[in-house]
Design an enzyme around this catalytic site. Structure first.
Site, PDB file in Angstrom:
ATOM      1  N   ARG A 240       0.854  -1.176   0.000  1.00  0.00           N
ATOM      2  CA  ARG A 240       0.000   0.000   0.000  1.00  0.00           C
ATOM      3  C   ARG A 240       0.894   1.231   0.000  1.00  0.00           C
ATOM      4  O   ARG A 240       2.016   1.209   0.504  1.00  0.00           O
ATOM      5  CB  ARG A 240      -0.899   0.048   1.250  1.00  0.00           C
ATOM      6  CG  ARG A 240      -2.144  -0.837   1.190  1.00  0.00           C
ATOM      7  CD  ARG A 240      -3.146  -0.313   0.158  1.00  0.00           C
ATOM      8  NE  ARG A 240      -4.408  -1.035   0.172  1.00  0.00           N
ATOM      9  CZ  ARG A 240      -4.675  -2.091  -0.576  1.00  0.00           C
ATOM     10  NH1 ARG A 240      -3.741  -2.577  -1.388  1.00  0.00           N
ATOM     11  NH2 ARG A 240      -5.859  -2.671  -0.541  1.00  0.00           N
ATOM     12  N   GLU A 269      -2.013   8.221  -3.744  1.00  0.00           N
ATOM     13  CA  GLU A 269      -2.426   7.855  -5.099  1.00  0.00           C
ATOM     14  C   GLU A 269      -3.901   8.220  -5.335  1.00  0.00           C
ATOM     15  O   GLU A 269      -4.696   8.244  -4.394  1.00  0.00           O
ATOM     16  CB  GLU A 269      -2.181   6.354  -5.340  1.00  0.00           C
ATOM     17  CG  GLU A 269      -2.967   5.417  -4.456  1.00  0.00           C
ATOM     18  CD  GLU A 269      -2.624   3.954  -4.712  1.00  0.00           C
ATOM     19  OE1 GLU A 269      -3.567   3.197  -4.991  1.00  0.00           O
ATOM     20  OE2 GLU A 269      -1.432   3.567  -4.621  1.00  0.00           O
ATOM     21  N   HIS A 287      -1.278   0.701  -9.608  1.00  0.00           N
ATOM     22  CA  HIS A 287      -2.031  -0.139  -8.668  1.00  0.00           C
ATOM     23  C   HIS A 287      -2.813  -1.222  -9.417  1.00  0.00           C
ATOM     24  O   HIS A 287      -4.040  -1.319  -9.296  1.00  0.00           O
ATOM     25  CB  HIS A 287      -2.968   0.724  -7.820  1.00  0.00           C
ATOM     26  CG  HIS A 287      -3.322   0.077  -6.502  1.00  0.00           C
ATOM     27  ND1 HIS A 287      -3.544   0.786  -5.356  1.00  0.00           N
ATOM     28  CD2 HIS A 287      -3.495  -1.235  -6.144  1.00  0.00           C
ATOM     29  CE1 HIS A 287      -3.835  -0.030  -4.359  1.00  0.00           C
ATOM     30  NE2 HIS A 287      -3.811  -1.267  -4.821  1.00  0.00           N
TER      31      HIS A 287
END
Length: 335
Positions: A240, A269, A287
């Protein structure tokens, strides 16, 4: 009996939305608008359940605006977008989607490791820019993966999958650090040895991060940790954003304190720290570690399964907080 009212917070597979409509009164988001917290709260004001995708924050402020909410089903294995304590206090069930994305994410983590070690993105940019005019002995010479030392921080299901790929597929020596040591049988299966975090950082040729994001894991890798790593080492983050201090990493890459990095997740993000965009020795992906069609469908279906099971009285299939009694679903429909 009144059907539960469900919000699908982001666009997902239309046929899975249709499946939910067989059980619920559904409001979806086919245009995939990213709602502000206030817009999300307004849409949840009279809803009993929500299917989230990992970027919608479920916290005390939102829960206060959604008094009928009883379940939030995350279409992700991570759930750092959930304030679990606030949800428990409000009587709201949380669920996630473990297991269905383990192997796909481990595949991607290893692919990112290889692309980083072998400087694939950097060399592709060079080629596309028309700069390739001759062979040279050191042109984009990277580091070996086979036979090297793989260090994994976070040895859950995905970490174990990466360990197996490294040990069994590439003859790597695998070391790992985790909050708790794995059972001996699992260590043997992964051919992995438990070490302290500092020893891992000092000895690994390739470090892969697979830890869940919590307040304790924030900036697990910062300037001090990067300084411990070999100058020839690589760092891969598929965990993460926030696990790595992105500014410190960009500085380390620029200074050559480590050789390269591969990142699928970022602090803040979808924004990416501008310094990371300015250094060549980093592979950046948006991602997408779980992004195969079969896996994303399995994730969406499991989130839907959690909603269906909760409201038909069977209880959540993959809870992230203490499962609520079946009566909680019935109480929700009484309001």
């Amino acid at each position: 009996m009144t059907q539960p009212r469900i919000l699908v917070a982001r666009a997902i597979f239309p046929d899975i939305v249709d499946r939910l409509r067989q059980h619920f009164e559904v409001q979806d988001n086919p245009d995939d608008v990213v709602w502000t917290p206030g817009e999300l709260a307004a849409r949840l004001a009279n809803k009993h359940g929500v299917l989230t995708t990992g970027s919608q924050r479920i916290d005390a402020a939102l829960l206060a605006a959604a008094p009928q909410l009883r379940i939030a089903a995350n279409m992700a294995v991570g759930y750092n977008n959930f304030d679990v304590d606030a949800m428990a206090a409000a009587g709201v069930q949380g669920t996630n989607t473990p297991d269905v994305l383990t192997e796909t994410t481990a595949d991607f983590g290893f692919a990112l490791l290889m692309a980083t070690a072998r400087r694939m993105a950097e060399s592709e940019h060079f080629l596309r820019a028309g700069k390739w005019t001759k062979w040279s002995y050191d042109m984009f010479a990277g580091s070996d993966v086979h036979g090297s030392t793989l260090g994994i921080i976070g040895m859950g299901r995905i970490g174990q999958g990466i360990a197996r790929r490294g040990a069994h597929g590439f003859g790597m020596k695998v070391v790992y650090h985790n909050r708790s040591r794995l059972p001996a049988a699992l260590e043997a299966e992964c051919k992995a040895s438990y070490v302290g975090k500092e020893e891992l950082l000092r000895t690994a040729d390739h470090v892969v991060l697979v830890v869940p994001y919590t307040a304790e894991s924030h900036h697990t890798i910062g300037a001090a940790e990067l300084a411990l790593m070999k100058p020839t080492a690589t760092l891969v983050n598929i965990a993460r954003g926030g696990i790595v201090d992105d500014a410190a990493l960009a500085a380390a890459l620029r200074a050559g304190r480590i050789a390269a990095a591969g990142l699928d997740v970022f602090e803040g993000e979808p924004s990416v720290h501008p310094d990371l965009l300015a250094v060549p020795n980093v592979v950046l992906t948006p991602h997408i570690a779980s992004a195969t069609v079969p896996t994303r469908r399995a994730m969406a279906n499991l989130a839907a399964d959690n909603l269906i099971a909760f409201f038909d009285g069977r209880g959540p299939l993959t809870p992230v907080n203490t499962p609520l009694p079946a009566a909680a679903a019935a109480r929700a429909l009484a309001h």
